[in-house]
Scaffold this motif. Structure first.
Motif, PDB file in Angstrom:
ATOM      1  N   VAL A 352      43.372  25.215  33.445  1.00 21.48           N
ATOM      2  CA  VAL A 352      42.955  26.473  34.074  1.00 21.48           C
ATOM      3  C   VAL A 352      41.455  26.450  34.354  1.00 21.48           C
ATOM      4  CG1 VAL A 352      42.931  28.975  33.850  1.00 21.48           C
ATOM      5  CG2 VAL A 352      44.822  27.688  32.901  1.00 21.48           C
ATOM      6  N   ALA A 353      40.676  25.859  33.458  1.00 18.41           N
ATOM      7  CA  ALA A 353      39.228  25.758  33.697  1.00 18.41           C
ATOM      8  C   ALA A 353      38.940  24.921  34.939  1.00 18.41           C
ATOM      9  CB  ALA A 353      38.548  25.144  32.472  1.00 18.41           C
ATOM     10  N   VAL A 354      39.677  23.833  35.129  1.00 21.00           N
ATOM     11  CA  VAL A 354      39.482  22.987  36.312  1.00 21.00           C
ATOM     12  C   VAL A 354      39.864  23.750  37.580  1.00 21.00           C
ATOM     13  CG1 VAL A 354      40.226  20.869  37.471  1.00 21.00           C
ATOM     14  CG2 VAL A 354      39.774  20.853  35.017  1.00 21.00           C
ATOM     15  N   ILE A 355      40.933  24.534  37.537  1.00 27.91           N
ATOM     16  CA  ILE A 355      41.314  25.353  38.695  1.00 27.91           C
ATOM     17  C   ILE A 355      40.193  26.322  39.053  1.00 27.91           C
ATOM     18  CG2 ILE A 355      42.906  27.122  39.536  1.00 27.91           C
ATOM     19  CD1 ILE A 355      45.060  25.852  37.748  1.00 27.91           C
ATOM     20  N   ALA A 356      39.598  26.935  38.044  1.00 33.63           N
ATOM     21  CA  ALA A 356      38.495  27.873  38.293  1.00 33.63           C
ATOM     22  C   ALA A 356      37.310  27.159  38.923  1.00 33.63           C
ATOM     23  CB  ALA A 356      38.080  28.541  36.976  1.00 33.63           C
ATOM     24  N   VAL A 357      36.994  25.970  38.419  1.00 34.92           N
ATOM     25  CA  VAL A 357      35.873  25.196  38.980  1.00 34.92           C
ATOM     26  C   VAL A 357      36.158  24.839  40.434  1.00 34.92           C
ATOM     27  CG1 VAL A 357      34.653  22.996  38.860  1.00 34.92           C
ATOM     28  CG2 VAL A 357      35.089  24.296  36.767  1.00 34.92           C
ATOM     29  N   GLY A 358      37.387  24.379  40.725  1.00 33.86           N
ATOM     30  CA  GLY A 358      37.734  23.994  42.086  1.00 33.86           C
ATOM     31  C   GLY A 358      37.631  25.144  43.067  1.00 33.86           C
ATOM     32  N   ASN A 359      38.116  26.313  42.675  1.00 31.87           N
ATOM     33  CA  ASN A 359      38.010  27.480  43.564  1.00 31.87           C
ATOM     34  C   ASN A 359      36.563  27.930  43.705  1.00 31.87           C
ATOM     35  OD1 ASN A 359      40.707  28.641  44.598  1.00 31.87           O
ATOM     36  ND2 ASN A 359      41.182  28.181  42.458  1.00 31.87           N
ATOM     37  N   GLY A 360      35.800  27.812  42.616  1.00 30.31           N
ATOM     38  CA  GLY A 360      34.384  28.139  42.715  1.00 30.31           C
ATOM     39  C   GLY A 360      33.650  27.205  43.661  1.00 30.31           C
ATOM     40  N   MET A 361      33.988  25.918  43.611  1.00 28.83           N
ATOM     41  CA  MET A 361      33.374  24.962  44.522  1.00 28.83           C
ATOM     42  C   MET A 361      33.750  25.250  45.967  1.00 28.83           C
ATOM     43  SD  MET A 361      33.812  21.395  42.390  1.00 28.83           S
ATOM     44  CE  MET A 361      33.150  20.426  43.736  1.00 28.83           C
ATOM     45  N   ALA A 362      34.972  25.741  46.171  1.00 30.21           N
ATOM     46  CA  ALA A 362      35.425  26.028  47.533  1.00 30.21           C
ATOM     47  C   ALA A 362      34.609  27.139  48.193  1.00 30.21           C
ATOM     48  CB  ALA A 362      36.905  26.402  47.530  1.00 30.21           C
ATOM     49  N   VAL A 363      33.932  27.942  47.404  1.00 23.08           N
ATOM     50  CA  VAL A 363      33.086  28.991  47.982  1.00 23.08           C
ATOM     51  C   VAL A 363      31.949  28.368  48.788  1.00 23.08           C
ATOM     52  CG1 VAL A 363      31.565  30.948  47.458  1.00 23.08           C
ATOM     53  CG2 VAL A 363      33.662  30.604  46.128  1.00 23.08           C
ATOM     54  N   VAL A 364      31.457  27.223  48.339  1.00 22.41           N
ATOM     55  CA  VAL A 364      30.311  26.598  49.016  1.00 22.41           C
ATOM     56  C   VAL A 364      30.666  25.284  49.696  1.00 22.41           C
ATOM     57  CG1 VAL A 364      28.608  27.691  47.534  1.00 22.41           C
ATOM     58  CG2 VAL A 364      29.625  25.525  46.829  1.00 22.41           C
ATOM     59  N   LEU A 365      31.807  24.660  49.341  1.00 17.44           N
ATOM     60  CA  LEU A 365      32.183  23.370  49.905  1.00 17.44           C
ATOM     61  C   LEU A 365      33.307  23.536  50.924  1.00 17.44           C
ATOM     62  CD1 LEU A 365      32.121  20.915  46.858  1.00 17.44           C
ATOM     63  CD2 LEU A 365      30.421  21.192  48.669  1.00 17.44           C
ATOM     64  N   THR A 366      33.006  24.157  52.047  1.00 15.56           N
ATOM     65  CA  THR A 366      34.024  24.333  53.086  1.00 15.56           C
ATOM     66  C   THR A 366      33.460  24.108  54.487  1.00 15.56           C
ATOM     67  OG1 THR A 366      33.577  26.726  53.043  1.00 15.56           O
ATOM     68  CG2 THR A 366      35.466  25.939  51.770  1.00 15.56           C
ATOM     69  N   SER A 367      32.327  23.463  54.595  1.00 15.64           N
ATOM     70  CA  SER A 367      31.714  23.280  55.912  1.00 15.64           C
ATOM     71  C   SER A 367      32.065  21.943  56.546  1.00 15.64           C
ATOM     72  CB  SER A 367      30.186  23.403  55.799  1.00 15.64           C
ATOM     73  OG  SER A 367      29.670  22.440  54.893  1.00 15.64           O
ATOM     74  N   ALA A 368      32.798  21.076  55.845  1.00 14.08           N
ATOM     75  CA  ALA A 368      33.226  19.788  56.374  1.00 14.08           C
ATOM     76  C   ALA A 368      34.591  19.442  55.790  1.00 14.08           C
ATOM     77  CB  ALA A 368      32.211  18.693  56.040  1.00 14.08           C
ATOM     78  N   VAL A 369      35.342  18.628  56.512  1.00 17.61           N
ATOM     79  CA  VAL A 369      36.689  18.288  56.069  1.00 17.61           C
ATOM     80  C   VAL A 369      36.656  17.598  54.708  1.00 17.61           C
ATOM     81  CG1 VAL A 369      38.735  16.904  56.585  1.00 17.61           C
ATOM     82  CG2 VAL A 369      37.568  18.129  58.421  1.00 17.61           C
ATOM     83  N   TRP A 370      35.710  16.679  54.501  1.00 15.90           N
ATOM     84  CA  TRP A 370      35.668  15.961  53.225  1.00 15.90           C
ATOM     85  C   TRP A 370      35.419  16.907  52.056  1.00 15.90           C
ATOM     86  CZ3 TRP A 370      31.632  15.964  49.819  1.00 15.90           C
ATOM     87  CH2 TRP A 370      30.379  16.365  50.292  1.00 15.90           C
ATOM     88  N   GLN A 371      34.657  17.973  52.298  1.00 14.73           N
ATOM     89  CA  GLN A 371      34.409  18.943  51.233  1.00 14.73           C
ATOM     90  C   GLN A 371      35.692  19.687  50.859  1.00 14.73           C
ATOM     91  OE1 GLN A 371      31.258  21.395  52.788  1.00 14.73           O
ATOM     92  NE2 GLN A 371      29.659  19.901  52.322  1.00 14.73           N
ATOM     93  N   VAL A 372      36.494  20.040  51.857  1.00 15.73           N
ATOM     94  CA  VAL A 372      37.771  20.701  51.584  1.00 15.73           C
ATOM     95  C   VAL A 372      38.698  19.765  50.821  1.00 15.73           C
ATOM     96  CG1 VAL A 372      39.820  21.728  52.632  1.00 15.73           C
ATOM     97  CG2 VAL A 372      37.567  22.215  53.593  1.00 15.73           C
ATOM     98  N   VAL A 373      38.696  18.485  51.200  1.00 13.10           N
ATOM     99  CA  VAL A 373      39.524  17.502  50.501  1.00 13.10           C
ATOM    100  C   VAL A 373      39.123  17.417  49.029  1.00 13.10           C
ATOM    101  CG1 VAL A 373      40.095  15.054  50.321  1.00 13.10           C
ATOM    102  CG2 VAL A 373      40.009  16.142  52.570  1.00 13.10           C
TER     103      VAL A 373
END
Length: 469
Positions: A352-373
């Motif tokens: 669950v902690a990793v899921i939270a980190v991943g969604n938190g990263m998605a707030v700032v890592l969505t400007s390129a395809v590799w970031q979404v991956v």
């Protein structure tokens, strides 16, 4: 139907005559076939009004019907499996999937398609049934990793189903998708019937038909209002009437379950602290999990010209989020090792902690395809770890005769979480949209909400007693 908790790693029957690898492969294939049904039609959704000669409102039931059927069937098929044979119910579920696929393959109008999709949704009981069979049939050294793999098929099927169905729909007739799923369902049913031994049944008891119908009506009202509330209006008469119906029926059903001799769901067992807290965290994990499935494809496919998206095709978007499912599968053995060394509670907390980190990263890592991956792969890793821990926590705390139904309830809790996420996040995107479509701000709010749900799930899981499973 109460009883003492059992050690999740202790086989209750002699080992299957087939090799453990065969048992795992056959059951996981069935789980994958069932979970594929959740996303197999997504590439066709924009085309369904034309293909089925119906309005978008009517064709939306092609998705809604499957979600409702899947949520309602899981606790029912689990209980039937405990009473009348888990392998038998697994075969019935896969044959039902095949029958629904044939109906959908022959459909030229919306309501036969919806009927077929209802039957396909009824196959979702395959996953909790398969997990329970693994518990019965595998040696202790294989149980943890096998249950993790089986549980991960819920997410893996959804992740790989999107690009697979997009490619098929793009290069062949759309009915081929359903003929393919019909063949897959029949092949899996045959393999289960041939290669999987039957598990022991619960002590003789009657099936609570009244409780099953009662629960089905209450859940349908709750989930239908949740899924459709955004379109109907949250204060509209249909939405409020359905929520009101659920608010009356479900508490009365719970009271009936506590008083009947052979309940569909033993609520006294469900109220045990490890089971209750695992199920509550399952709702929140389901919410956080569905956010990635809903948001990443939209973000990837939105036109670059709008300044909101990355301009990929449906196939490209599906391939970009496919690592989510791949990572889930790859981490299943790793999560089992965490559970063996530190306990399933710790595994759930890590996931669950990793899921939270991943969604938190998605707030700032969505400007390129590799970031979404990268963000989707991290979320997939967290889901895989968390999903493998929940069955172990559940089966370490319930009687032997209720393992399938208990896992069915846990799957239902995750379905409630995903349905809630679908409604909440769609409302956020709609209310923050610009003239060109969903806004970056809306995506950010949704990912923050998903991260918050995961953190709340982490807080709930932290209260699971140490040493559980």
């Amino acid at each position: 139907m109460t009883g003492q908790a059992v050690d999740v790693h202790r086989p209750s029957t002699p080992l299957a005559t087939r090799s453990p690898t065969t048992v795992v492969a056959v059951l996981a294939s069935g789980g994958l076939a069932a979970s594929l049904m959740q996303t197999i039609v997504i590439p066709l959704v924009p085309e369904f009004p034309r293909l089925l000669r119906a309005s978008p409102v009517d064709t939306s039931w092609v998705i809604t019907a499957t979600l409702l059927a899947a949520a309602v069937i899981t606790p029912v098929s689990g209980r039937l499996g405990d009473l009348y044979g888990k392998r038998r119910m697994l075969v019935v579920s896969l044959v039902t999937l095949a029958a629904g696929s044939v109906i959908s393959a022959l459909a030229e109008s919306v309501w036969p398609m919806v009927a077929g999709r209802v039957l396909q949704g009824c196959a979702m009981g395959v996953v909790p049934l398969g997990i329970s069979i693994m518990r019965d049939q595998l040696p202790p050294s294989r149980v943890g990793a096998a249950m993790g793999l089986m549980s991960a098929t819920l997410g893996v099927g959804g992740a790989i189903g999107l690009p697979l169905s997009a490619v098929v729909a793009q290069h062949t007739h759309w009915h081929v998708l359903f003929w393919g799923s019909a063949v897959l369902g029949l092949v899996c049913a045959t393999l289960v019937r041939t290669l999987i031994p039957e598990s022991p049944r619960a002590p003789r008891a009657r099936f609570d038909l009244l409780g099953a119908v009662w629960l089905s009506v209450g859940l349908t009202a709750l989930l239908l209002a949740t899924i459709k509330g955004g379109g109907w209006g949250w204060t509209g008469v249909p939405t409020l009437a359905l929520f009101g119906t659920a608010a009356v029926l479900l508490p009365l059903w719970a009271r009936y379950q506590l008083r009947t001799t052979d309940p569909l769901v033993d609520l006294r067992v469900s109220a045990r602290r490890p089971v209750l807290l695992t199920n509550l965290s399952g709702v929140l994990i389901g919410f956080a999990m569905y956010a990635s499935s809903l948001l990443f494809p939209q973000l990837l496919q939105a036109p670059v010209e709008t300044g909101q998206g990355l301009g990929l095709s449906m196939v490209g978007a599906g391939l970009a989020v496919a690592p989510l499912g791949v990572v889930m599968m790859l981490l299943s053995p790793f999560s089992a090792r965490i559970s063996d060394r530190f306990g399933a509670r710790t595994t759930l907390l890590v996931g669950v902690a990793v899921i939270a980190v991943g969604n938190g990263m998605a707030v700032v890592l969505t400007s390129a395809v590799w970031q979404v991956v990268v963000a989707s792969a991290i979320i997939g890793g967290g889901i895989g770890i968390a999903f493998s821990a929940m069955p172990a926590l559940i089966m370490g705390s319930v009687p032997l005769g209720e393992t399938a139904s208990a896992n069915g309830v846990n799957t239902l809790m995750r379905s409630i979480g995903t349905s809630t996420a679908s409604a909440v996040l769609a409302t956020v995107l709609a209310n923050t949209a610009t003239a060109t479509g969903p806004s970056r701000f809306g995506f950010h709010v949704c990912f923050i909400a998903a991260a918050g749900a995961a953190l709340l799930g982490l807080a709930v899981a932290a209260f699971i007693p140490k040493g559980t499973a």
